[in-house]
Every structure is written in structure tokens, then in C-alpha cells.
Scaffold this active site. Structure first.
Site, PDB file in Angstrom:
ATOM      1  N   HIS A  27      -3.054 -41.440  37.339  1.00  0.00           N
ATOM      2  CA  HIS A  27      -3.279 -42.017  38.665  1.00  0.00           C
ATOM      3  C   HIS A  27      -4.151 -43.256  38.529  1.00  0.00           C
ATOM      4  CE1 HIS A  27      -2.738 -37.654  38.936  1.00  0.00           C
ATOM      5  NE2 HIS A  27      -2.165 -37.856  40.110  1.00  0.00           N
ATOM      6  N   HIS A 258      -0.480 -43.439  44.993  1.00  0.00           N
ATOM      7  CA  HIS A 258      -1.410 -42.400  44.535  1.00  0.00           C
ATOM      8  C   HIS A 258      -1.294 -42.172  43.025  1.00  0.00           C
ATOM      9  CE1 HIS A 258      -3.688 -38.607  44.571  1.00  0.00           C
ATOM     10  NE2 HIS A 258      -2.745 -38.137  43.784  1.00  0.00           N
ATOM     11  N   GLU A 405     -17.880 -17.778  50.875  1.00  0.00           N
ATOM     12  CA  GLU A 405     -17.740 -17.249  49.504  1.00  0.00           C
ATOM     13  C   GLU A 405     -17.308 -18.314  48.505  1.00  0.00           C
ATOM     14  OE1 GLU A 405     -16.886 -13.878  52.406  1.00  0.00           O
ATOM     15  OE2 GLU A 405     -16.140 -15.925  52.137  1.00  0.00           O
ATOM     16  N   HIS A 467     -10.329  -4.265  53.118  1.00  0.00           N
ATOM     17  CA  HIS A 467     -11.585  -4.438  52.393  1.00  0.00           C
ATOM     18  C   HIS A 467     -11.624  -3.657  51.077  1.00  0.00           C
ATOM     19  CE1 HIS A 467     -12.793  -6.346  56.032  1.00  0.00           C
ATOM     20  NE2 HIS A 467     -14.057  -6.439  55.701  1.00  0.00           N
TER      21      HIS A 467
END
Length: 655
Positions: A27, A258, A405, A467
């Protein structure tokens, strides 16, 4: 005669274009567009010494848009990096080169973190800024006073982890963090506006950042914005409006620029547009000299810092912490605690045992910084006496990460990469899915980060299958250079913590139970968990059955052994707290531990995947074959057939 800074930027452009063209891969668009921003940063603001890329008080530079790797390789080469020679530039993306497709920490000196998965860099940088403030609180301005600079693109800011990182940094008022947003409105699919309508300046401002927008090709305005950033009391974001493939003539600003898009003719026209008459990979002497001078400008600052370090009464401890060495006597209290447990065993949930081990460790290892993703009381990562890490003094050692998280795991990577701190934090194990990308990068980079993952099986009970992790142990065990610890009791939990802290180049997972587990280990002060697997209960006579188990199911295996004994069947039990460490043992040890009993059974409240290494293809597995359910854990173990009676019956059926 001074060299034009625009020509210095053009050196980045032509090197990026030439390397991508030679590789026929990569790139060049973003490096060419960012060349002006990077030139201002590296020549006027970034505190670094190219001859000492690991100087502890350097500014950290993070290229979050890792696909733009030729930007950082060009900068390293031009400023005088001994590692990134012109031959390395010519070998961009080739086997064995220091110039890999995306920047890799530990592979290329001067690269602060591995980037490429978008959003990870900015989130990791937040951790670096946190570590800087923590170290500053401990050692003062004389030894720790530097900034973290991040270049991020549209893609980085689209990734969800960026919002977690941005909001956390804003809450913590990390004023020594600056994000330089490559605002070029370009993605792989076309203009960023085909998928994005958000106002990034408003978004950062809402999160507590100071923001400013500038022309990303006006060196004077860029410099003014960077000076402004250094004076703010909160983190800063500068939106730098740039043209992708700047300098490429007709291809400048091409929405399809890009990736590799300047072929033979376009590259020739780009050279003409920039007034760059030299052939590929050649830099005029005056421009090269100007860049080398920029690379040396921090040498005197670094030497003064060296003198302060030598004179400081905190210098020795600072050096120790930055090297990653533990303090003398780090495990003295923990070893005494383990000895006490062997004499007076205690039964409890392994998350509780983990917390008890931390209570012995954190006072002895002050660089340990804990935290939790809004689950402190459940994860047992808080030790009495800890104070929150927060503005204005940042002297605390407990981070309230909030429900973030992924950002939490990435920030911990950044803290470990910065050096001087050992981060650990907690969440439920099922949410390791949210943080997995950062866990993977930590394993790839080889950093000491400890992820506490509680509620590790169907044993968490009533919260139900959403969970209850069943496939997560297998998924994490599949990851290279990651230690997955699943201790059975208090002794193993303490041993696993000790082992994890001894690893300088490997992250660890602590898989811990919500439910109470029986005592398993009542012998041997030697750290048997460090072997990965060991015989926790021998057979009475020649073994007919070997039962393998980890964590909470070790108690199930031991009870099954007793049932088999009443039927005259000799069984032994092997606890397997860490498969990865077991694989590192000698062939003789592994063979002896697995044994030669004709029947091998494994029991774990998770899926079978991977257990073949212990029981073979024809071994018996007692565990989960699907998702869990909502009920008290005792009922779940009974309904899913993970009981001593079921293990014993399975062994007898195989005999």
C-alpha cells in the site's frame, strides 16, 4: 542551504512507491498521503534517538494503520536505523526481510507494536500512555516523561475496539496521547462515505478529547496543531485532511489508491510530478543528510536522561522493572502460602484461590497493575488496599476498564510493550471471544500479559448457555505462544500464577471456576503445575485406567478413581493444568505421565477437541457435545453426564 521539508516528505513518498512497486504488493497510498504529517512529527516533535530505538524515555510512535508500513520503514531508514537498510527497503514483503507486510514488534527495531488488524494500534497505544503515567507516578518526571503518538486511518476508527479505547482514554484524561487521524476519506471499497457518516471530531470530543482539524499537507499548520496538542490536559486528536497517494500526479487523491495502484507508467509520472529525477531507491545526499540529522537530534536529550538515570536513587529499580525482571523475593509470600495450603488444604472456587494468590503477589511486585471489565467482584482481581488508577496522579494499581473487553486486552498489550508494568485483568471466559484479537496479537508479539477468565464452564450455572464457555478452552489452546492455565485447587492456582509471572515472552490465560471445588493437591511443594501435567493420584497397583482432567473436573476424576477402586479396578489420575507447558517437557516425562494403562479417559466440562493428545483417537471423553443450559451447576453436571459415576462407567465399558 537548508533542505525543503516538502522534499524530505517526498523522500518518504518515493521510497514507499518504489518498495510497493518492486514487491508488486502493498500500500503506497497512505504512506504517500501521510508523508507530510510524519515529516513534521519526526523532525520537530517526536522525542527519539535513531541510534537507540529502545531508549526507555523515548516517545512511542504507533502506526495503527499498519497496512501503511512503508511509512514507518521509510522513516526508520531515513533517520538512520541500522536495521532498516536500503536493501531491506528493496526487499519489502520478501522472505527474511525486516520490512514485513505489516509492522511487527520484535522483528523490526523501532517498531513499537505489531499492527495491521485495524483498530488494534490505537487501543494498544492507550495502554502505552497508561503505562507512561503509571511509571511517571512511581519514578517521577526525571525518568519518565514522554508522549505516545498514533497515526490512525478511517478503518481504524470504524473498528469497534477504537471506541472502547477512545472512551477509556478520555475517561482517564491521558494527556500525553495524541491521535493523528489520516482523514483521506478512502477505503478499499471506495470513499469512506459509502459506509461512514459519523463526525470523528465530534465523536472524540464527546469522549473527552480535545480535537482540531488541519490541512495534512501544510507543514506549518500541522506543526501548530502538534504544539497545541502538547499543551492540552486531555488526550488530543488532530484530523489531518490528506490526499491518498499525494504526489502521484493524476493518481493523487484517487479513490482506488488504497493498495498497489501505481504501475510502471503511473510511477514514472509520479516522479515527474514530484520533480524527482533519480531512479528508484536513490535519495539525494542533501535530503538523506537532513533526515540523518533529524534522527540524531534526540541523542543529546537521551544522554542527559542517561545521566539522570545513573544519578537517581530509583535508577536500579527502574532498570529492573523495564527489563521485566521481578523484584527480589517476589514469590516469598506466595511460597509460604503454598506451604501452608499443603498442610491445611482449603476448598473453594478457583477464582477465590486466584484472588488469594494475588493478595500475596501484588504487595511484593509493585509493577503489577490489575483491573476488570466491570466484573471486579466476580473476577477476584482486586486486592484489598489497591487504589484506582486515575487522574490526576495515576499512582493507583487497579484499572476500572468498564465493559470493554477488547479494548482492555489491547491496552494491556500496550502496557506490557511499554515496559515497567505487568498488567492483569479479568472478565468471564465466554467473553474471551470479544478480546481474542488482542490476545492473539499479544501471543504473536510475546508480551507478559495475564488474562483472568472466570466462570470457565457450565459450572457457572444459572446464567445459562450464553455465558457458559464450552469451546473456548479448545480455541485458546489452539493459539501459539499462549499459556492456558486451568488450575484444580488452591495450590495449583498459586503455582499457575507463579509460572505465568515467570514468563517474560508469553501471555497467559487463567481459566477459573465460579463454583467451589474440592481439594486435590496435598503433596509436593515443587511447582508441579509448571510441568503442565502431572500424576495427582497414583493407582493402587498396576494401572488399568488413567483419568485425565483439568480444573474443576480433577475433583470428578479423583472421585471416579475411588468408585473404580471399590470395583477392584486400579486407576490413576493426571491433572493437566497447562497443556502448552506439558508439550515443553521431555519426551520421557510426557510418556511417563501419560502412562501405559490400557484405558484412557478424559473429563472436562467443555468440548473434546484437543484431548486426543492425552487419550488418543480411541480414548474415552466425558464432557460437552453441545451448548449448556440454565440451572444450578450441580443439576447441569448431572444432566450432561459429567459425574464421577459417568466417568467410572465409561472406563469400565472400555475395559
Amino acid at each position: 542551504m537548508s533542505v525543503s521539508p516538502v522534499k524530505m516528505a517526498d523522500a518518504i513518498r518515493v521510497l514507499s512507491m518504489d518498495a510497493v512497486h518492486a514487491a508488486k504488493s502493498g500500500h503506497q497510498g497512505a504512506p504517500m498521503g501521510l508523508a507530510d504529517v510524519a515529516t513534521v512529527l519526526f523532525t520537530k516533535f517526536l522525542k527519539y534517538d535513531a541510534a537507540k530505538p529502545d531508549w526507555a524515555d523515548r516517545d512511542r510512535f504507533v502506526l495503527s494503520a499498519g497496512h501503511a508500513s512503508m511509512l514507518i520503514y521509510s522513516l526508520l531508514h531515513l533517520t538512520g536505523s541500522k536495521a532498516v537498510t536500503m536493501d531491506e527497503i528493496k526487499n519489502f514483503r520478501q522472505w527474511g526481510s525486516k520490512t514485513a507486510g505489516h509492522p511487527e514488534y520484535g522483528h523490526t527495531p523501532g517498531v513499537e507494536t505489531t499492527t495491521g488488524p485495524l483498530g488494534q494500534g490505537i487501543a494498544t497505544a492507550v495502554g502505552m500512555a497508561m503505562a507512561e503515567r503509571s511509571m511517571n507516578a512511581r519514578y517521577g518526571d526525571d525518568l519518565v516523561d514522554h508522549r505516545t503518538w498514533v497515526i490512525a486511518g478511517d478503518g481504524c476508527l470504524m473498528e469497534g475496539v477504537s471506541q472502547e479505547a477512545i472512551s477509556l482514554a478520555g475517561r482517564l484524561k491521558l494527556s500525553k496521547l495524541t491521535v493523528l487521524f489520516d482523514d483521506n476519506n478512502t477505503t478499499i471499497d471506495g470513499a469512506a462515505t459509502i459506509s461512514e457518516t459519523g463526525d470523528q471530531l465530534a465523536r472524540f470530543k464527546a469522549a473527552g478529547w480535545a480535537v482540531k482539524a488541519v490541512d495534512g499537507h501544510d507543514h506549518g499548520k500541522i506543526a501548530a496543531a502538534m504544539r497545541w496538542a502538547t499543551r492540552q490536559s486531555v488526550p488530543t486528536m488532530i484530523a489531518c485532511r490528506t490526499l491518498i497517494s499525494k504526489g502521484a500526479g493524476a493518481k493523487e487523491g484517487d479513490v482506488n489508491g488504497h493498495g498497489y495502484s501505481l504501475f510502471d507508467e503511473e510511477a514514472t509520472l509520479a516522479r515527474q510530478a514530484m520533480g524527482w529525477p533519480l531512479p528508484p531507491f536513490e535519495i539525494p545526499d542533501d535530503i538523506a543528510d537532513a533526515w540523518r540529522k533529524a534522527g540524531r537530534k534526540g541523542a543529546s536529550v537521551r544522554r542527559k536522561w542517561d545521566a539522570r538515570l545513573k544519578a537517581s536513587d530509583k535508577g536500579a529499580d527502574f532498570t529492573r522493572a523495564m527489563k521485566g525482571d521481578l523484584p527480589e523475593g517476589a514469590f516469598k509470600a506466595l511460597d509460604a502460602y503454598i506451604a501452608g495450603l499443603l498442610n491445611e488444604p482449603v476448598a473453594n472456587a478457583t477464582r477465590v484461590h486466584s484472588g488469594s494468590a494475588l493478595a500475596k503477589l501484588t504487595p511484593a511486585i509493585p509493577e503489577m497493575i490489575g483491573g476488570s471489565a466491570d466484573l471486579t467482584g466476580s473476577n477476584n482481581t482486586y486486592v484489598k488496599g489497591m487504589i484506582p488508577f486515575d487522574a490526576p496522579d495515576y499512582a493507583g494499581t487497579y484499572v476500572h476498564y468498564g465493559v470493554r473487553e477488547h479494548g482492555m486486552a489491547a491496552a494491556m498489550n500496550g502496557m506490557a510493550l511499554h515496559g515497567g508494568v505487568i498488567p492483569f485483568s479479568g472478565t468471564f471466559m465466554v467473553f474471551s471471544d470479544y478480546s481474542r484479537a488482542a490476545i492473539r496479537l499479544g501471543a504473536l508479539m510475546g508480551v507478559r500479559v495475564i488474562h483472568v477468565m472466570t466462570h470457565d464452564s457450565i459450572g457457572l450455572g444459572e446464567d445459562g448457555p450464553t455465558h457458559q464457555p464450552v469451546e473456548h478452552l479448545a480455541a485458546l489452546r489452539a493459539m501459539p505462544n499462549l499459556l492456558v492455565f486451568r488450575p484444580a485447587d488452591a495450590v495449583e492456582a498459586a503455582e499457575c500464577w507463579k509460572t505465568a509471572l515467570e514468563q517474560k515472552t508469553t501471555p497467559s490465560i487463567m481459566a477459573l471456576s465460579r463454583q467451589k471445588t474440592p481439594v486435590g493437591r496435598t503433596f509436593a511443594p515443587e511447582n508441579l503445575s509448571a510441568k503442565g501435567a502431572y500424576e495427582i493420584a497414583p493407582a493402587d497397583g498396576k494401572a488399568q485406567v488413567t483419568i485425565f482432567a483439568s480444573g474443576t473436573e480433577v475433583g470428578v476424576a479423583l472421585a471416579a478413581r475411588t468408585i473404580l477402586a471399590t470395583d477392584g479396578i486400579a486407576a490413576r489420575v493426571v491433572s493437566t493444568p497447562c497443556w502448552e507447558l506439558f508439550e515443553q517437557q521431555s519426551p520421557a516425562y510426557r510418556k511417563a505421565t501419560i502412562g501405559d494403562a490400557p484405558v484412557r479417559v478424559a473429563v472436562e466440562a467443555a468440548v473434546r477437541f484437543g484431548w486426543e493428545r492425552f487419550i488418543g483417537e480411541d480414548g474415552v471423553f466425558v464432557g460437552m457435545t453441545g451448548f449448556g443450559a440454565s440451572a444450578p451447576f450441580e443439576r447441569l453436571y448431572k444432566e450432561f453426564g459429567i459425574t464421577p459415576e459417568a466417568v467410572a462407567a465409561a472406563a469400565k465399558a472400555k475395559l
